[in-house]
Write an enzyme that holds these catalytic residues in place. Sequence first.
Site, PDB file in Angstrom:
ATOM      1  N   ALA A  20       0.808  -1.228   0.000  1.00 29.34           N
ATOM      2  CA  ALA A  20       0.000   0.000   0.000  1.00 29.34           C
ATOM      3  C   ALA A  20       0.838   1.274   0.000  1.00 29.34           C
ATOM      4  CB  ALA A  20      -0.938  -0.017   1.209  1.00 29.34           C
ATOM      5  N   ASP A 100      -5.834  -1.657  -6.093  1.00 31.77           N
ATOM      6  CA  ASP A 100      -6.303  -0.401  -6.686  1.00 31.77           C
ATOM      7  C   ASP A 100      -6.111  -0.336  -8.197  1.00 31.77           C
ATOM      8  OD1 ASP A 100      -3.451   0.999  -4.968  1.00 31.77           O
ATOM      9  OD2 ASP A 100      -3.507   0.144  -6.991  1.00 31.77           O
ATOM     10  N   HIS A 115      -3.702  -9.983  -3.824  1.00 34.09           N
ATOM     11  CA  HIS A 115      -4.880  -9.806  -2.969  1.00 34.09           C
ATOM     12  C   HIS A 115      -6.110  -9.438  -3.780  1.00 34.09           C
ATOM     13  CE1 HIS A 115      -2.280  -9.147   0.889  1.00 34.09           C
ATOM     14  NE2 HIS A 115      -2.316 -10.396   0.484  1.00 34.09           N
ATOM     15  N   ASN A 204      11.090   1.557   1.791  1.00 33.71           N
ATOM     16  CA  ASN A 204       9.916   1.791   2.620  1.00 33.71           C
ATOM     17  C   ASN A 204      10.088   3.053   3.458  1.00 33.71           C
ATOM     18  OD1 ASN A 204       7.319   0.315   3.097  1.00 33.71           O
ATOM     19  ND2 ASN A 204       7.965   0.530   5.248  1.00 33.71           N
TER      20      ASN A 204
HETATM   21  N1  APR Z   1       6.813   5.434   0.270  1.00 32.57           N
HETATM   22  C1  APR Z   1       7.363   4.344   0.870  1.00 32.57           C
HETATM   23  N2  APR Z   1       6.754   3.653   1.851  1.00 32.57           N
HETATM   24  C2  APR Z   1       5.523   4.090   2.236  1.00 32.57           C
HETATM   25  C3  APR Z   1       4.888   5.209   1.667  1.00 32.57           C
HETATM   26  C4  APR Z   1       5.591   5.889   0.634  1.00 32.57           C
HETATM   27  N3  APR Z   1       5.082   6.964   0.024  1.00 32.57           N
HETATM   28  N4  APR Z   1       3.679   5.378   2.269  1.00 32.57           N
HETATM   29  C5  APR Z   1       3.569   4.397   3.192  1.00 32.57           C
HETATM   30  N5  APR Z   1       4.676   3.639   3.184  1.00 32.57           N
HETATM   31  C6  APR Z   1       4.963   2.448   3.977  1.00 32.57           C
HETATM   32  C7  APR Z   1       4.445   2.515   5.392  1.00 32.57           C
HETATM   33  O1  APR Z   1       5.445   3.045   6.236  1.00 32.57           O
HETATM   34  C8  APR Z   1       4.162   1.035   5.701  1.00 32.57           C
HETATM   35  O2  APR Z   1       5.307   0.424   6.287  1.00 32.57           O
HETATM   36  O3  APR Z   1       4.272   1.391   3.357  1.00 32.57           O
HETATM   37  C9  APR Z   1       3.936   0.406   4.338  1.00 32.57           C
HETATM   38  C10 APR Z   1       2.488   0.018   4.120  1.00 32.57           C
HETATM   39  O4  APR Z   1       2.208  -1.034   5.025  1.00 32.57           O
HETATM   40  P1  APR Z   1       0.675  -1.449   5.265  1.00 32.57           P
HETATM   41  O5  APR Z   1      -0.138  -0.231   5.480  1.00 32.57           O
HETATM   42  O6  APR Z   1       0.684  -2.538   6.280  1.00 32.57           O
HETATM   43  O7  APR Z   1       0.230  -2.034   3.851  1.00 32.57           O
HETATM   44  P2  APR Z   1       0.592  -3.441   3.248  1.00 32.57           P
HETATM   45  O8  APR Z   1       1.907  -3.932   3.736  1.00 32.57           O
HETATM   46  O9  APR Z   1       0.402  -3.337   1.775  1.00 32.57           O
HETATM   47  O10 APR Z   1      -0.576  -4.365   3.856  1.00 32.57           O
HETATM   48  C11 APR Z   1      -0.680  -5.694   3.389  1.00 32.57           C
HETATM   49  O11 APR Z   1      -2.734  -5.900   4.622  1.00 32.57           O
HETATM   50  O12 APR Z   1      -4.766  -5.027   5.230  1.00 32.57           O
HETATM   51  C12 APR Z   1      -4.151  -5.918   4.400  1.00 32.57           C
HETATM   52  O13 APR Z   1      -4.930  -6.680   2.333  1.00 32.57           O
HETATM   53  C13 APR Z   1      -4.376  -5.562   2.961  1.00 32.57           C
HETATM   54  O14 APR Z   1      -2.862  -5.780   1.090  1.00 32.57           O
HETATM   55  C14 APR Z   1      -2.981  -5.302   2.420  1.00 32.57           C
HETATM   56  C15 APR Z   1      -2.115  -6.100   3.368  1.00 32.57           C
END
Ligand code: APR
Length: 233
Positions: A20, A100, A115, A204
């Site tokens: 995300a 998305d 997903h 990240n």
């Molecule tokens: N650049 C780099 N990293 C970013 C940015 C950005 N602009 N914005 C956010 N992040 C980082 C955040 O610091 C976080 O560590 O991206 C990471 C997103 O982590 P999550 O919010 O946990 O998302 P994700 O890992 O994709 O979640 C996995 O969880 O809820 C379920 O199905 C949903 O696919 C999702 C899965």
Amino acid sequence: MEQVAKWLQQSKKTVVLTGAGMSTESGIPDFRSKSGWWRNIDPATVATVEALTNDYDLFHAFYSARFAALNGCEPHAGHSILADWEQRGLIARVATQNVDGLHKAAGSQNIDELHGSLHRVRCQQCGKQATTEQFLAKEPCPNCGGRLRPGIVLFGETLPQNAWNQALYTIETADVVLVIGTSLQVYPVNQLPKMTGGKLVYINQEAAGYEKEFDLVIQGSAKEILQQVNSYL
Ligand code: APR
């Protein structure tokens, strides 16, 4: 950044795994950082089959909000760079946890949607495809009258087999895996980085606590880091 560019140029097979954090700079909230969806909502109450079954009003309200959050959101320069790298043969595939559709919208073609996708809707009972409009209007399945739901993987559901197998195979056989914008909290995708014998790069905003597993960790904005790496290619 220069090191990543070098590895990309030397690599015969590079795979990108996104979460995300790859979409926040397109205006879509992530889940676990301070402005994420799960900051104020317990995923168990909305993102499970149990929620779909026992509280369809809340389930429908949450996913209607997620559809609405996509309105007007476009891929950013980072998505376009990944699509360009695929065109140039620098990366083989993008495996994404994101639903998305932004990688596809940016022009990437070899995508594994681990997903699922918010751009697909189906009936929970008979499995028949339906439209987003029918879901948003809270219409029953036109085929059997069942409950419509987005074509995404709810917690506790199995991942789409083809996408998983394809992503696993390419990561296992990759020379380089770029992991971008994911907290690596969710099983089984969080196991994929461990499956490769290749170079592992983590890009990240925040530390995820697994950094020691990576050959290179770059903390910061996915868009800006991809732009910087791209400037060396
Ligand atoms: N650049 C780099 N990293 C970013 C940015 C950005 N602009 N914005 C956010 N992040 C980082 C955040 O610091 C976080 O560590 O991206 C990471 C997103 O982590 P999550 O919010 O946990 O998302 P994700 O890992 O994709 O979640 C996995 O969880 O809820 C379920 O199905 C949903 O696919 C999702 C899965």
